[in-house]
Design an enzyme around this catalytic site. Structure first.
Site, PDB file in Angstrom:
ATOM      1  N   ARG A  88       0.815  -1.206   0.000  1.00 46.60           N
ATOM      2  CA  ARG A  88       0.000   0.000   0.000  1.00 46.60           C
ATOM      3  C   ARG A  88       0.851   1.258   0.000  1.00 46.60           C
ATOM      4  O   ARG A  88       0.306   2.364  -0.017  1.00 46.60           O
ATOM      5  CB  ARG A  88      -0.878   0.008   1.246  1.00 46.60           C
ATOM      6  N   ARG A 127     -21.492  -1.978   2.130  1.00 46.36           N
ATOM      7  CA  ARG A 127     -20.697  -3.198   2.394  1.00 46.36           C
ATOM      8  C   ARG A 127     -21.063  -3.765   3.759  1.00 46.36           C
ATOM      9  O   ARG A 127     -21.201  -3.033   4.731  1.00 46.36           O
ATOM     10  CB  ARG A 127     -19.197  -2.877   2.353  1.00 46.36           C
ATOM     11  N   ARG A 160     -18.527  -2.353   8.935  1.00 49.81           N
ATOM     12  CA  ARG A 160     -17.237  -2.089   9.586  1.00 49.81           C
ATOM     13  C   ARG A 160     -17.172  -0.634  10.045  1.00 49.81           C
ATOM     14  O   ARG A 160     -17.614   0.260   9.335  1.00 49.81           O
ATOM     15  CB  ARG A 160     -16.095  -2.341   8.581  1.00 49.81           C
ATOM     16  N   ARG A 171      -9.883   7.650   4.254  1.00 54.89           N
ATOM     17  CA  ARG A 171      -9.125   6.544   3.646  1.00 54.89           C
ATOM     18  C   ARG A 171      -8.877   6.784   2.167  1.00 54.89           C
ATOM     19  O   ARG A 171      -7.843   6.391   1.625  1.00 54.89           O
ATOM     20  CB  ARG A 171      -9.878   5.223   3.866  1.00 54.89           C
TER      21      ARG A 171
HETATM   22  P1  ADP Z   1     -10.232  -2.190   2.159  1.00 56.76           P
HETATM   23  O1  ADP Z   1     -10.622  -3.602   1.863  1.00 56.76           O
HETATM   24  O2  ADP Z   1     -11.400  -1.344   2.450  1.00 56.76           O
HETATM   25  O3  ADP Z   1      -9.316  -1.600   1.123  1.00 56.76           O
HETATM   26  P2  ADP Z   1      -8.480  -3.328   4.119  1.00 56.76           P
HETATM   27  O4  ADP Z   1      -9.321  -4.346   4.773  1.00 56.76           O
HETATM   28  O5  ADP Z   1      -7.534  -3.785   3.062  1.00 56.76           O
HETATM   29  O6  ADP Z   1      -9.427  -2.205   3.530  1.00 56.76           O
HETATM   30  O7  ADP Z   1      -7.656  -2.523   5.192  1.00 56.76           O
HETATM   31  C1  ADP Z   1      -8.278  -1.963   6.337  1.00 56.76           C
HETATM   32  C2  ADP Z   1      -7.258  -1.137   7.081  1.00 56.76           C
HETATM   33  O8  ADP Z   1      -6.172  -1.989   7.501  1.00 56.76           O
HETATM   34  C3  ADP Z   1      -6.579  -0.037   6.281  1.00 56.76           C
HETATM   35  O9  ADP Z   1      -7.350   1.154   6.273  1.00 56.76           O
HETATM   36  C4  ADP Z   1      -5.263   0.129   7.048  1.00 56.76           C
HETATM   37  O10 ADP Z   1      -5.451   0.838   8.252  1.00 56.76           O
HETATM   38  C5  ADP Z   1      -4.928  -1.303   7.437  1.00 56.76           C
HETATM   39  N1  ADP Z   1      -4.066  -1.964   6.422  1.00 56.76           N
HETATM   40  C6  ADP Z   1      -4.376  -3.049   5.663  1.00 56.76           C
HETATM   41  N2  ADP Z   1      -3.358  -3.382   4.857  1.00 56.76           N
HETATM   42  C7  ADP Z   1      -2.370  -2.484   5.097  1.00 56.76           C
HETATM   43  C8  ADP Z   1      -1.068  -2.272   4.562  1.00 56.76           C
HETATM   44  N3  ADP Z   1      -0.560  -3.057   3.588  1.00 56.76           N
HETATM   45  N4  ADP Z   1      -0.332  -1.235   5.064  1.00 56.76           N
HETATM   46  C9  ADP Z   1      -0.825  -0.440   6.007  1.00 56.76           C
HETATM   47  N5  ADP Z   1      -2.044  -0.565   6.542  1.00 56.76           N
HETATM   48  C10 ADP Z   1      -2.824  -1.574   6.099  1.00 56.76           C
HETATM   49  P1  ADP Z   2     -12.028  -3.766  -1.364  1.00 57.37           P
HETATM   50  O1  ADP Z   2     -11.461  -5.093  -0.939  1.00 57.37           O
HETATM   51  O2  ADP Z   2     -11.328  -3.192  -2.557  1.00 57.37           O
HETATM   52  O3  ADP Z   2     -12.098  -2.788  -0.243  1.00 57.37           O
HETATM   53  P2  ADP Z   2     -14.588  -5.189  -1.562  1.00 57.37           P
HETATM   54  O4  ADP Z   2     -14.268  -6.355  -2.433  1.00 57.37           O
HETATM   55  O5  ADP Z   2     -14.770  -5.441  -0.131  1.00 57.37           O
HETATM   56  O6  ADP Z   2     -13.510  -4.001  -1.841  1.00 57.37           O
HETATM   57  O7  ADP Z   2     -15.888  -4.493  -2.171  1.00 57.37           O
HETATM   58  C1  ADP Z   2     -16.457  -3.327  -1.553  1.00 57.37           C
HETATM   59  C2  ADP Z   2     -17.986  -3.449  -1.558  1.00 57.37           C
HETATM   60  O8  ADP Z   2     -18.466  -3.307  -2.898  1.00 57.37           O
HETATM   61  C3  ADP Z   2     -18.494  -4.791  -1.066  1.00 57.37           C
HETATM   62  O9  ADP Z   2     -19.711  -4.571  -0.379  1.00 57.37           O
HETATM   63  C4  ADP Z   2     -18.724  -5.597  -2.335  1.00 57.37           C
HETATM   64  O10 ADP Z   2     -19.745  -6.583  -2.175  1.00 57.37           O
HETATM   65  C5  ADP Z   2     -19.120  -4.523  -3.340  1.00 57.37           C
HETATM   66  N1  ADP Z   2     -18.608  -4.761  -4.700  1.00 57.37           N
HETATM   67  C6  ADP Z   2     -17.438  -5.339  -5.069  1.00 57.37           C
HETATM   68  N2  ADP Z   2     -17.300  -5.365  -6.413  1.00 57.37           N
HETATM   69  C7  ADP Z   2     -18.413  -4.759  -6.911  1.00 57.37           C
HETATM   70  C8  ADP Z   2     -18.883  -4.467  -8.260  1.00 57.37           C
HETATM   71  N3  ADP Z   2     -18.158  -4.781  -9.351  1.00 57.37           N
HETATM   72  N4  ADP Z   2     -20.059  -3.833  -8.374  1.00 57.37           N
HETATM   73  C9  ADP Z   2     -20.796  -3.502  -7.268  1.00 57.37           C
HETATM   74  N5  ADP Z   2     -20.424  -3.755  -5.993  1.00 57.37           N
HETATM   75  C10 ADP Z   2     -19.253  -4.365  -5.811  1.00 57.37           C
END
Ligand code: ADP
Ligand code: ADP
Ligand code: ZN
Length: 214
Positions: A88, A127, A160, A171
């Site tokens: 990241r 989500r 969440r 974010r």
């Molecule tokens: P999303 O799926 O919404 O992108 P994640 O579940 O990947 O979010 O991450 C949630 C939080 O965990 C981030 O906002 C950050 O605080 C932390 N995090 C996850 N992966 C990393 C990383 N590679 N480096 C730093 N922080 C991280």
């Molecule tokens: P990330 O890991 O990048 O944070 P997620 O895979 O958790 O993202 O997806 C974020 C939200 O959007 C979830 O609620 C998921 O079900 C929904 N989502 C994911 N892909 C799509 C898509 N192509 N169109 C609409 N909703 C989506």
């Protein structure tokens, strides 16, 4: 096949990573899931990570790099893996490249799931995550069969804390500042593939399969 998922929070990295992992039979490694499991279990790592995550900030590089480097050296990663949420930052990407170079390996693909900011807040507010198994759903786009109940394990779904609109905006800012530079980094490495993340979940996946091969 060693794959990195890139994209804004909520772009669909996790959704696509799970499908890739299932189709190609490789582990899905989500740093966010690893941190949330540590928070749930009250570990020292979890306690440290939580203070950053709650504020929508990135956890410091030193808390995440070794964790991932150790994980990808495990036996189940021998045929590849899909990294979701890591790297990241540029220092994380450099540390990953360096650790792989030592064992004569390199990443094969960085897939950027491209979704404009305007779509993200709406995506995130819908989500829902399972408290039991971590499965992810969406109220409109990926609904469960029974409202509020996980299809896979039957436990309850939650929004969440860091998916509330104020934290999501924060974010997104962090993403543009610290993570987006990785797009240039992997373009220069010659492994970046950009896919349109605004279309239906299965259509995004089909585009990815076209890139990775059947
Ligand atoms: P999303 O799926 O919404 O992108 P994640 O579940 O990947 O979010 O991450 C949630 C939080 O965990 C981030 O906002 C950050 O605080 C932390 N995090 C996850 N992966 C990393 C990383 N590679 N480096 C730093 N922080 C991280
Ligand atoms: P990330 O890991 O990048 O944070 P997620 O895979 O958790 O993202 O997806 C974020 C939200 O959007 C979830 O609620 C998921 O079900 C929904 N989502 C994911 N892909 C799509 C898509 N192509 N169109 C609409 N909703 C989506
Ligand atoms: Zn579940």
């Amino acid at each position: 096949m060693k794959i990195i998922m890139l994209g804004a929070p909520g772009a669909g990295k996790g959704t696509q990573a799970k499908k890739i992992a299932a189709k190609y039979n490789i582990p899905h490694i989500s740093t966010g899931d690893i941190f949330r499991a540590n928070i749930k279990n009250g570990t020292e790592l979890g306690n440290k990570a939580k203070t950053y995550m709650d504020q929508g900030l990135l956890v410091p590089d030193e808390l995440v790099v070794d964790l991932v480097v150790d994980r990808v050296k495990q036996d189940d990663c021998a045929n590849g893996y899909v990294l979701d949420g890591f790297p990241r930052t540029i220092p994380q990407a450099e540390a990953l490249d360096k650790a792989l170079a030592v064992i004569g390996e390199k990443m094969d693909y960085a897939i950027d799931v491209d979704v404009p900011d305007e779509n993200i807040v709406h995506r995130m507010s819908g989500r829902r995550a399972c408290v039991g198994c971590g499965a992810t759903y969406h109220l409109e786009y990926a609904p469960t069969k029974v409202e509020g109940i996980c299809d896979t394990c039957g436990k309850e779904l939650i929004l969440r804390d860091d998916d509330k609109p104020e934290t999501v905006k924060k974010r997104l800012g962090v993403y543009h500042e610290q993570t987006q530079p990785l797009i240039d980094y992997y373009t220069n490495a010659g492994i970046l593939k950009t896919v349109d993340g605004t279309v239906d979940i299965n259509d995004v996946f089909q585009t990815i399969v076209n890139i990775l091969g059947e």
